[in-house]
Design an enzyme around this catalytic site. Sequence first.
Site, PDB file in Angstrom:
ATOM      1  N   PHE A  60       1.127  -0.724   0.047  1.00 27.30           N
ATOM      2  CA  PHE A  60      -0.438   0.148   0.109  1.00 27.30           C
ATOM      3  C   PHE A  60       1.167   1.479  -0.362  1.00 27.30           C
ATOM      4  CE2 PHE A  60      -2.526  -3.189   2.354  1.00 27.30           C
ATOM      5  CZ  PHE A  60      -3.669  -4.017   1.399  1.00 27.30           C
ATOM      6  N   LYS A  83       9.306  -3.382   6.520  1.00 30.69           N
ATOM      7  CA  LYS A  83      10.167  -4.931   6.225  1.00 30.69           C
ATOM      8  C   LYS A  83       9.234  -5.377   5.108  1.00 30.69           C
ATOM      9  CE  LYS A  83      11.357  -5.364  10.727  1.00 30.69           C
ATOM     10  NZ  LYS A  83      10.750  -5.788  12.009  1.00 30.69           N
ATOM     11  N   ALA A 117       6.442  -5.920  17.830  1.00 35.14           N
ATOM     12  CA  ALA A 117       5.403  -5.084  17.987  1.00 35.14           C
ATOM     13  C   ALA A 117       4.976  -4.871  19.799  1.00 35.14           C
ATOM     14  CB  ALA A 117       3.943  -5.002  17.090  1.00 35.14           C
ATOM     15  N   LYS A 168      14.018 -11.738   6.228  1.00 36.42           N
ATOM     16  CA  LYS A 168      13.815 -12.163   7.397  1.00 36.42           C
ATOM     17  C   LYS A 168      12.872 -12.559   7.076  1.00 36.42           C
ATOM     18  CE  LYS A 168      11.402  -9.842   9.486  1.00 36.42           C
ATOM     19  NZ  LYS A 168      10.339  -9.558  10.535  1.00 36.42           N
ATOM     20  N   ARG A 232       4.712 -13.438  13.348  1.00 37.73           N
ATOM     21  CA  ARG A 232       3.634 -13.611  12.730  1.00 37.73           C
ATOM     22  C   ARG A 232       3.746 -14.345  11.544  1.00 37.73           C
ATOM     23  NH1 ARG A 232       2.140  -7.668  11.428  1.00 37.73           N
ATOM     24  NH2 ARG A 232       3.830  -7.746  11.159  1.00 37.73           N
ATOM     25  N   ASN A 233       4.430 -14.873  10.676  1.00 35.52           N
ATOM     26  CA  ASN A 233       5.327 -15.091   9.927  1.00 35.52           C
ATOM     27  C   ASN A 233       5.724 -16.621  10.313  1.00 35.52           C
ATOM     28  OD1 ASN A 233       5.135 -14.432   7.136  1.00 35.52           O
ATOM     29  ND2 ASN A 233       6.583 -12.492   8.762  1.00 35.52           N
ATOM     30  N   GLN A 261       3.596 -10.569   5.697  1.00 35.28           N
ATOM     31  CA  GLN A 261       4.469  -9.894   4.020  1.00 35.28           C
ATOM     32  C   GLN A 261       5.478 -10.363   3.612  1.00 35.28           C
ATOM     33  OE1 GLN A 261       4.072  -6.156   3.791  1.00 35.28           O
ATOM     34  NE2 GLN A 261       2.533  -7.157   4.291  1.00 35.28           N
TER      35      GLN A 261
HETATM   36  P1  13P Z   1       6.113 -10.957  11.355  1.00 36.25           P
HETATM   37  O1  13P Z   1       5.688 -10.018  10.214  1.00 36.25           O
HETATM   38  O2  13P Z   1       6.829 -11.917  10.969  1.00 36.25           O
HETATM   39  O3  13P Z   1       5.419 -10.515  12.978  1.00 36.25           O
HETATM   40  O4  13P Z   1       7.592  -9.879  12.114  1.00 36.25           O
HETATM   41  C1  13P Z   1       8.415  -9.555  12.950  1.00 36.25           C
HETATM   42  C2  13P Z   1       8.723  -8.455  12.946  1.00 36.25           C
HETATM   43  O5  13P Z   1       9.256  -7.806  12.615  1.00 36.25           O
HETATM   44  C3  13P Z   1       9.357  -8.938  14.581  1.00 36.25           C
HETATM   45  O6  13P Z   1      10.975  -7.618  13.868  1.00 36.25           O
END
Ligand code: 13P
Length: 312
Positions: A60, A83, A117, A168, A232-233, A261
């Site tokens: 976005f 990121k 976060a 990453k 989250r990934n 992402q």
């Molecule tokens: P996620 O998007 O996988 O939650 O990555 C978290 C992150 O960037 C921690 O620095």
Amino acid sequence: MYVYEEIIDGLKLTDIINMEHENVKYLPDIKISPNVIAVPDVVQACTDGDILIFVLPHQFVKETCEKMARAVKPEALGLSLIKGFVLTEGEGIQLVSSIIQDTLGIETAVLMGANLATEVASEMFCETTIACANEEHHEILSKLFQTPYFRVKVITNVSGVEACGALKNVVGIGAGIVDGLGFGDNTKAAVIRLGLMEMMKFTKIFLKSEDNSVFFESCGIADLVATCHGGRNRLLGEAVVKSMKDIRLLEKEILRGQSFQGPLIAKEIYGYLKERDMLEQFPLFVAIHRICTREVDPRNFIECLRDHPEHM
Ligand code: 13P
């Protein structure tokens, strides 16, 4: 603070944030300082801003910047916490910072690190990396973000820091697949190391960056480890093994409105490598993409890594 407007239980999210000082949807149970005002209009939010901080899903960014363009001061400084990056045929890799820089005509720095976060919001000790090509801005950026629990290091390698932050996310899915398959810490450590090697190789070949020191900053190995354990990934990787649902459906169920992402970046990397006939040099990135698209069964993940170039 610009907030994409949503209706939650009949109320506007911006009104809830301004009344309760809490983002009840994306960061529940964490109080936001009352001097932060949520605004649903991005132009109003950025008008007269000296330092503009970007935190939104990478897909976005361009359209949001296009809306902002007429209101942003030319001497403003951008700082991206996003990121991800965009790979376009013909144009190659577009860093999010350069999309912001080119669309708004302002200098743009980046902030990336092992910064999950909810942990940052709970003021748990962590480190971060800021990269800004112009050293004149280093002091103000450090002063703005450094706190007793959030320790900042400022460097100049913007593309290296951004590459770490984007790549990453893909490895984080791999760590989740290992967890979902029920393998242990040795296997996860192997995925983290192979992932790091592919991150370094990708950055060297495609971003022409020879500076490996960036991988030892918070944005490098530390963010990789944090993401592979608590990101989250990682959750997505685990879910992909345990359910045959499409990843978009898993995203809805697991993240309730946020976005993963990793799969988008994995897809972009895959297309880029395929075009250059280089898929076999990045077996981990490729396997993760194919597992996310359901082309490869996640139970074959380890098989894809057995003949990794690192073992030859
Ligand atoms: P996620 O998007 O996988 O939650 O990555 C978290 C992150 O960037 C921690 O620095």
